[in-house]
Motif scaffolding. Sequence first.
Motif, PDB file in Angstrom:
ATOM      1  N   ARG A  85      -5.070  18.162  57.797  1.00  0.00           N
ATOM      2  CA  ARG A  85      -5.537  17.649  56.503  1.00  0.00           C
ATOM      3  C   ARG A  85      -6.253  16.320  56.712  1.00  0.00           C
ATOM      4  N   LEU A  86      -7.252  16.085  55.902  1.00  0.00           N
ATOM      5  CA  LEU A  86      -8.039  14.849  55.966  1.00  0.00           C
ATOM      6  C   LEU A  86      -7.863  14.109  54.644  1.00  0.00           C
ATOM      7  N   LYS A  87      -7.332  12.892  54.726  1.00  0.00           N
ATOM      8  CA  LYS A  87      -7.135  12.066  53.544  1.00  0.00           C
ATOM      9  C   LYS A  87      -8.297  11.088  53.452  1.00  0.00           C
ATOM     10  N   MET A  88      -9.048  11.135  52.346  1.00  0.00           N
ATOM     11  CA  MET A  88     -10.323  10.407  52.300  1.00  0.00           C
ATOM     12  C   MET A  88     -10.748  10.215  50.850  1.00  0.00           C
ATOM     13  N   TRP A  89     -11.842   9.455  50.672  1.00  0.00           N
ATOM     14  CA  TRP A  89     -12.526   9.452  49.392  1.00  0.00           C
ATOM     15  C   TRP A  89     -14.004   9.212  49.613  1.00  0.00           C
TER      16      TRP A  89
END
Length: 382
Positions: free
Chosen positions: A72-76
């Motif tokens: 999973r990639l946590k980003m904005w």
Amino acid sequence: MIGHTSIDLENRFLTRHRATVESVNASLPPTAGEARERLALHVLHRALALVPEHVETRPLTHPANPGIPQGRLKMWVDLFPVGPELPPPVDITPRQPHKYFLRVVVYNVFDAPLQETSVVSREKMSDVYVKGWLQGTNYVQKTDIHYRCMDGDANFNWRLLFPVEVIEAEQVMLVEYKEHPWSLTSTQLRRPPHLTLQLWDNDLISRDDYLSETTLDLCRLPKPAKNQDDVGPSQVPQMMAETDANSVAVTFLDDDTQSVNLFEAKRVYGYFPFIRVEEGVTQIAGKIEMELEVVSEEEAKLRPAGQGRDDPNMNPKLPEPDRPATSFLWITSPWKSFKHILWGCYKWYCITLVILFLLFLFLFLFFYSLPSATVDYMLGIY
């Protein structure tokens, strides 16, 4: 490639549901929502100085494994119109943890389960000690042992010390470890600061017997009871008892109003329950009187405290526990074993045995010397 994710920026920019940051002149586009919603967003940004982080978590996929996330990639993503007035970039430097020392002073344990039966007295008993650690770490500590606990009450006056690195804003602790002995670098893991304390029965030859345990979230501690009689299911995190006509079942709830953040309170003292699960039912199996305290590195130097009752034995000073005379390891003191165990349980049997032995010895000597004494009497020797 391990995995990938794709974001349609055009669709993201044109959608009326996308996250919106405040413009400099405080006027938000109509796509941000209704008038009251835009006003609320403006007040949040202006009055509370909130950072407009719109964080999302996106799964990473691979064509060879469709439908199975590869991480999973946590980003904005921020999208701004071209112009001279852009909001300043958000500082994304990782928060640095603060180093603390957790001091757990175990004073007493009450109503401990009695696991064994004494061979001599046939009474229920346990050789009780407490073991504790912070979850995710391998640093386990134990108290000394209260031998021959006959009534479920054990005395310790023992201090456990745990170093811990905490990020208060995220309410997590930083755990650093090596995945393999040959690893060149360490792996860092963020997890809630959970303290586990277990109650055990010490065995001399076989493996120790598990009695009960409690796990405490240091950021959401249940409020301790003021005395042991007030300890109950309400102190067990996310648990309450449901009683029906035949049994007692356990359900879960969330009540933050009954919790304390140890890193804000700094020190908590009181009574907490131990629990164990038997046949699917959670029961209170013991109570512990203890003190929890967190101190920074600077405070630890100003107010030192030793492990257990070792020097420096201060903050607070822990005296030797007031244990009964029967609390000892029987194999190390045969005389005390006879005095406090055999004599206490079989005193009259021992006295009767001694009297019978003396009587038998007297009769034996009497009948042994009777023939020779009779002959001497008849011959006129006496």
